[in-house]
Design an enzyme around this catalytic site. Structure first.
Site: not given
Length: 375
Positions: A34-35, A108, A212, A291
């Site tokens: 991971e960067q 998230r 929500y 993605d």
């Protein structure tokens, strides 16, 4: 005994961590690169559809996510001004029974932390920005901006819409600005002073706002919008927006929307871009996922879910495979997933999901652990 297959995963987002957990589940050695130098709890909500929950269940995360997430009665679609119901998609226990898993609304950061919890720290390397890939006799050699390198039997690029793996393998995917922007934020529900609907999308004539809860005790509320603004083109999750501009954009909307926006302390803002899916996801022993190869607009809330489904299917394709079988396994993965991800991508792009009575079974009924694999 033959040594386990080794897979390097680029990107420690939802797709990368889910892939690491799923591959470890079938005995594959993984290392996630991971960067970023650390993980941040970004102020955003996420919908964990029944289809994604089936994957998380097998990774041992269902109990944790139920405890940390909101269990909505429904996804309610209402007219922007009158509040008239356009379509009320019932979730709760009836959807759980129908689709085989719960539908949850979460922060998230909580979902990301849950996925990180099932990937050991020794399987992760932060501060590693990929700059090169080369296939050698020993395997795929990875080069990083910090001067380090590594070799793995296979590489999975789960590094999102700005994928370095994609740009190395293929050319950078063209980006189309939609002419629309989004505001988003999570804030303490105590600022509201009253209870609101569980989950509502307020459909305006040229804009919408989704609101929500993301905590089981209704202590945090999330909002995200989409509206035209052709001159703002910053695609960043850290760019700040002006809350006064946000309120002005939804002036005249239903009083519940007005109360939520009046209590909102600050917001982030980003440009909504659209990218076509890649025709080919893999090159030899390197594949893309999520993605990086099938980027989604946000209108179905299925971007993370598609990457999580990808992780499960990829683990099934690689289960029991040796180094010589990796390229074929990657082609099988693409063949299994492409039709579904293309359909979700095109449906999301249209931005009509759940606006009227909708058949949702093809989305939420999908089970990545049992769907037939391509030949």
């Amino acid at each position: 005994m033959a040594r386990p297959l080794s897979v390097a995963i680029i990107g420690a987002g939802m797709g990368g961590l889910a892939t690491a957990a799923a591959l470890r589940r079938v005995g594959i050695d993984v290392m996630v690169y991971e960067q970023a130098s650390q993980f941040a709890r970004i102020g955003a909500g996420t919908q964990i559809g029944c289809n994604a929950m089936k994957v998380l269940r097998a990774l041992g995360l269902e109990k944790r996510m139920r405890e940390q997430s909101f269990y909505p009665r429904s996804w309610n679609n209402r007219h922007w001004k009158s509040g008239d119901i356009k379509f009320d998609m019932i979730f709760g226990e009836s959807a759980e029974e129908r689709f085989g898993a719960p539908y949850l609304l979460a922060h998230r950061g909580d979902l990301h932390a849950a996925l990180a919890s099932v990937v050991p720290e020794e399987c992760m390397r932060l501060n590693h920005r990929l700059v090169g890939l080369d296939e050698t006799n020993e395997g795929v050699r990875l080069s990083f901006a910090n001067g380090s390198s590594a070799v793995a039997d296979a590489v999975v690029g789960a590094d999102g819409v700005h994928s370095a793996v994609r740009d190395i393998l293929f050319k950078t995917a063209p980006v189309k600005f939609t002419g629309r922007i989004a505001y988003r934020t999570v804030y303490p529900a105590a600022l509201l002073g009253e209870k609101i609907d569980d989950c509502t999308k307020w459909w305006g004539e040229d804009r919408h706002i989704v609101i929500y809860y993301v905590k089981p005790d209704r202590s945090e509320v999330y909002l995200v919008t989409s509206q035209p603004e052709p001159d703002f083109r910053i695609e960043s999750w850290s760019a700040k927006g002006d809350v006064q501009d946000l309120r002005a954009s939804f002036e005249g909307f239903h009083p519940q929307v007005g109360k939520v926006l009046a209590a909102c302390p600050d917001v982030h803002k980003w440009a909504i871009m659209d990218r076509d899916a890649l025709e080919c996801w893999a090159d030899g022993k390197v594949t893309l996922l999520g993605d990086a190869c099938h980027p989604m607009t946000p209108y179905m809330a299925q971007g993370a879910a598609m990457a999580i489904e990808d992780a499960a299917v990829l683990s099934r394709c690689l289960d029991g495979i040796d180094r010589d079988g990796v390229a074929d396994a990657f082609r099988r993965f693409e063949g299994t997933r492409k039709e579904r991800t293309t359909r979700v991508q095109e449906t999301s792009r249209a931005n009509i999901w759940l606006r009227e009575r909708t058949d949702t079974s093809w989305v939420y009924g999908y089970d990545a652990w049992s769907v037939p694999l391509a030949a």
